[in-house]
Design an enzyme around this catalytic site. Structure first.
Site, mmCIF file in Angstrom:
data_model
loop_
_atom_site.group_PDB
_atom_site.id
_atom_site.type_symbol
_atom_site.label_atom_id
_atom_site.label_comp_id
_atom_site.label_asym_id
_atom_site.label_seq_id
_atom_site.Cartn_x
_atom_site.Cartn_y
_atom_site.Cartn_z
ATOM 1 N N ARG A 265 -0.091 22.353 -3.840
ATOM 2 C CA ARG A 265 -0.010 21.522 -5.046
ATOM 3 C C ARG A 265 0.737 22.230 -6.172
ATOM 4 N NH1 ARG A 265 -3.947 17.512 -6.444
ATOM 5 N NH2 ARG A 265 -5.378 18.531 -4.977
ATOM 6 N N CYS A 335 -7.573 -5.392 -5.719
ATOM 7 C CA CYS A 335 -8.772 -6.155 -6.066
ATOM 8 C C CYS A 335 -10.002 -5.255 -6.049
ATOM 9 C CB CYS A 335 -8.939 -7.326 -5.095
ATOM 10 S SG CYS A 335 -7.636 -8.556 -5.211
#
Length: 386
Positions: A265, A335
């Protein structure tokens, strides 16, 4: 902060209706990798094996190749992918739960080191190496106990072996002429600053040297000290102090030892952006929301780490709803109320048609996301300066 190169490209993508998109600045990636390499260039400094799990995209790997000593992979899929992208790269294969097929693939594709996670895995590897009549160089991964409070992620549980379990590996090593013990691997925690990382490295080295002495291991020794260099999403400009860590860890090295680290990272995160556009702006129960195209099925990072993904707003030309000088929650098209990029962040103004460029999207973004949830279109991928 978004670079001019990426901003200009983002506006071109928007004009051509090519959003959402991941945009990577490979020149910036090479510059950052070169700085890290320079900080670890003194005699005795650790080798750098980039952790492909952070971002395994082939253009990313090829951009990094001149500045790293090798690549760490953690699955058969990563192994095959990286070997294809970088045919000559030095590879180390780690991760729990390796299958027999993966271990055989590691032998066939010329993996330099296998990080063994358990006595059973070691015995299986011995059998596979004997059947193939190939010598295999291994590091045994130890899971040291200790205070990991305050770290971003403690690598406990199924990773590696407790110290007393390590002792049970010696019979297998002695009995198998195909296995060569090179040293110790340990990745204990993530999110450490330079001082904490150096202290953890000293802890690993002290334990590893004593253990190798105890089993009578002679000759050159290798210590893979893992990754976990801190990345601060709340303050993108605050980066891990590679010069301090390089100086401190180099001072720990002893003659006849090779040290190695596995950053991921902290190498690739800063030079990728997820660029999207505002579809709607509305108020619900007193809170302002900006609904963006795409969502966390493309970039799961803010949900995984429970943070606000840093971003820049690029003013568009739309004439739809807008809000100014109010905190706004940026959400996607899914959703689920968990589809949140950033929650209640101050904004001068955000409007339909604006572009939002989420920075620090160069690692653990697309490659850890649930791509097919709701079957929205997948994003575009552009690599600038390839």
């Amino acid at each position: 902060m978004i670079t001019r190169l990426v901003e200009d490209h983002a506006r071109t993508l928007a004009a051509d209706a090519h959003l959402p998109a991941f945009v990577y600045d490979l020149a910036a990636l090479r510059d950052h990798a070169a700085e890290v390499k320079a900080a670890l260039s003194a005699p005795g400094a650790p080798e750098i094996f980039y952790a492909a799990k952070a971002n395994p995209d082939a253009p990313i790997l090829r951009a990094l190749a001149p500045y790293v000593d090798g690549i760490e992979v953690a699955s058969g899929g990563e192994l095959a992918h990286v070997r294809e992208a970088l045919p000559d790269a030095r590879l180390a294969f780690g991760g729990p739960g390796k299958t027999d097929d993966e271990l055989e693939l590691a032998l066939n594709l010329g993996v330099e080191r296998i990080h063994v996670e358990s006595p059973y895995e070691l015995s299986r590897l011995a059998r596979i190496a004997e059947a193939a009549d190939r010598e295999v160089d291994v590091l045994l991964r130890v899971n040291l106990a200790g205070d990991r409070s305050g770290v971003a992620l403690a690598m406990s549980g199924p990773f590696g072996m407790d110290p007393e379990l390590m002792d049970t590996c010696t019979d297998t090593l002695t009995a198998s002429p195909h296995l060569r013990l090179r040293g110790i691997h340990a990745h204990l925690a993530s999110g450490l600053d330079a001082s904490a990382m150096a202290a953890q490295s000293a802890e690993i080295l002290a334990w590893g040297r004593a253990w190798l002495d105890g089993i009578g291991h002679t000759g050159p020794r290798e210590f893979n000290l893992g990754g976990g260099m801190a990345v601060d999403y709340s303050t993108p400009g605050a980066r891990f102090d590679w010069k301090q860590y390089g100086a401190e860890v180099t001072g720990l090295a002893q003659s006849g030892e090779t040290l190695r680290i596995e950053p991921g990272r902290s190498i690739s995160v800063y030079t990728g952006w997820y660029v999207t556009e505002v579809l709607d702006v509305k108020k619900a129960h007193g809170q302002w929301y900006a609904v963006l195209s795409g969502g966390t099925m493309h970039i799961r990072t803010p949900v995984t780490k429970q943070h606000n993904q840093p971003f820049d707003i690029l003013t568009g030309t739309g004439n739809g709803p807008a809000v100014a000088n109010e905190p706004v929650t940026l959400v996607g098209q899914l959703c689920t109320p968990k589809d949140v990029f950033a929650r209640e962040v101050p904004t001068d103004r955000i409007a339909v048609g604006d572009l939002v460029a989420f920075s620090m999207a160069g690692a653990y973004a697309w490659n850890i996301s649930h791509h097919d949830f709701l079957m929205h279109p997948k994003p575009r991928f552009d690599y600038l300066g390839a």
